[in-house]
Design an enzyme around this catalytic site. Structure first.
Site, PDB file in Angstrom:
ATOM      1  N   ASP A 248      18.015 -55.312 -13.343  1.00 41.02           N
ATOM      2  CA  ASP A 248      18.243 -56.603 -13.980  1.00 41.02           C
ATOM      3  C   ASP A 248      19.223 -57.383 -13.109  1.00 41.02           C
ATOM      4  OD1 ASP A 248      18.016 -58.553 -16.106  1.00 41.02           O
ATOM      5  OD2 ASP A 248      20.035 -57.980 -16.719  1.00 41.02           O
TER       6      ASP A 248
ATOM      7  N   GLU B 193      21.972 -60.945 -13.144  1.00 41.42           N
ATOM      8  CA  GLU B 193      22.616 -62.069 -13.817  1.00 41.42           C
ATOM      9  C   GLU B 193      22.847 -63.140 -12.760  1.00 41.42           C
ATOM     10  OE1 GLU B 193      22.737 -62.207 -16.942  1.00 41.42           O
ATOM     11  OE2 GLU B 193      22.456 -60.089 -17.441  1.00 41.42           O
TER      12      GLU B 193
ATOM     13  N   HIS C  18      26.484 -64.158 -20.123  1.00 47.41           N
ATOM     14  CA  HIS C  18      26.949 -62.921 -19.473  1.00 47.41           C
ATOM     15  C   HIS C  18      28.462 -62.804 -19.337  1.00 47.41           C
ATOM     16  CE1 HIS C  18      27.373 -65.464 -15.940  1.00 47.41           C
ATOM     17  NE2 HIS C  18      26.065 -65.600 -15.800  1.00 47.41           N
TER      18      HIS C  18
ATOM     19  N   HIS D 183      25.027 -60.078 -22.166  1.00 52.52           N
ATOM     20  CA  HIS D 183      24.119 -59.536 -21.167  1.00 52.52           C
ATOM     21  C   HIS D 183      24.935 -58.963 -20.017  1.00 52.52           C
ATOM     22  CE1 HIS D 183      20.153 -61.649 -22.315  1.00 52.52           C
ATOM     23  NE2 HIS D 183      20.996 -61.734 -23.345  1.00 52.52           N
TER      24      HIS D 183
ATOM     25  N   ASP E  48      21.769 -53.722 -19.405  1.00 53.37           N
ATOM     26  CA  ASP E  48      20.404 -54.127 -19.730  1.00 53.37           C
ATOM     27  C   ASP E  48      19.386 -53.236 -19.030  1.00 53.37           C
ATOM     28  OD1 ASP E  48      21.549 -56.064 -21.235  1.00 53.37           O
ATOM     29  OD2 ASP E  48      20.752 -57.772 -20.129  1.00 53.37           O
TER      30      ASP E  48
END
EC number: 2.7.7.7
Length: 240
Positions: free
Chosen positions: A7, A9, A57, A150, A155
């Site tokens: 994942d 960000e 986030h 997040h 995640d």
């Protein structure tokens, strides 16, 4: 078979201007986590974190200012992924940013055939949705109560559990993924006898919640009652 659940960000939503500020990934081998992970925070240069992204986030410009730029960590990322599949939820978003970052430093893109999108998988498997990561965690009984914001590594950990459930659950992974190996997992025990894997998988601590509400159950019973004794539902509901 090696796969990386990952994942990212970012500073915002536009991969032409916004930048990756965090990447996290978990290595799976034959659908089992190996314990190998990657987790890197990245300095986005002059690009500031958009307030909307910050609310998601919580990663601030101040926190990122002493981190390495993407150019300095690209080889580390590529070395970790190696020839594995890149697996992400809404992979179009993540790969758009990944390939944009690679293009900025003159590296070739990751080809689509190496990418698996778990959001597309979920939409095929559960066409009525919802299919967000949080919704899939609820569907499969995966505890995500600690996910208040997040985070790329958290995640990835949750998505790894969701992915294993979507491809058939832990029991299928034991049968398909660990042939020729012996050991013990967090959810069951495994032994080898004459090259045959014998897996004893623990039961869920609690059953998955029914998606059928009381009104739907009553409507079903009313429909069955109208079918009469010759109706197939009545036949199998009362085999005598």
């Amino acid at each position: 078979m090696r796969e990386i659940i990952f994942d990212t960000e970012t500073t915002g939503l536009d991969n032409r201007a916004d930048r990756i500020i965090e990447i996290g990934g978990i290595e799976l081998f034959n659908h089992f986590p190996t314990g190998n992970v990657i987790h890197i925070f990245i300095n986005p240069g002059d690009q500031k974190v958009h307030p909307d992204a910050l609310a998601v986030h919580g990663i601030t410009d101040e926190f990122l200012k002493d981190k390495k730029p993407f150019a300095d960590v690209a080889e580390e990322i590529l070395a970790f992924f190696g020839d594995a599949k890149w697996i992400a939820h809404n992979a179009t978003f993540d790969m758009g940013f990944i390939n944009a970052e690679f293009a900025r430093i003159g590296l070739p893109p990751i080809l689509p055939e190496r990418v698996v999108d778990t959001l597309s998988m979920a939409r095929r498997k559960h066409p009525m949705g919802p299919n967000s990561l949080d919704a899939l965690c609820r569907r499969y009984g995966i505890d995500n109560s600690h996910r208040t914001k997040h985070g790329a590594l958290l995640d990835s950990e949750l998505l790894a559990e969701v992915y294993i459930e979507m491809i058939g659950g832990r029991q299928a992974a034991l049968g398909l993924g660990m042939s020729g190996q012996s050991g013990q997992t967090a959810r069951g025990e495994m032994a080898m006898e004459d090259d045959v894997v014998i897996a004893a998988v623990l039961q869920r601590p609690r059953p998955l919640p029914s998606r059928l509400n009381e009104a739907e159950a009553q409507a079903h019973q009313a429909l069955v009652a109208k079918l009469g004794e010759k109706g197939i539902w009545a036949k199998y509901a009362n085999p005598n």
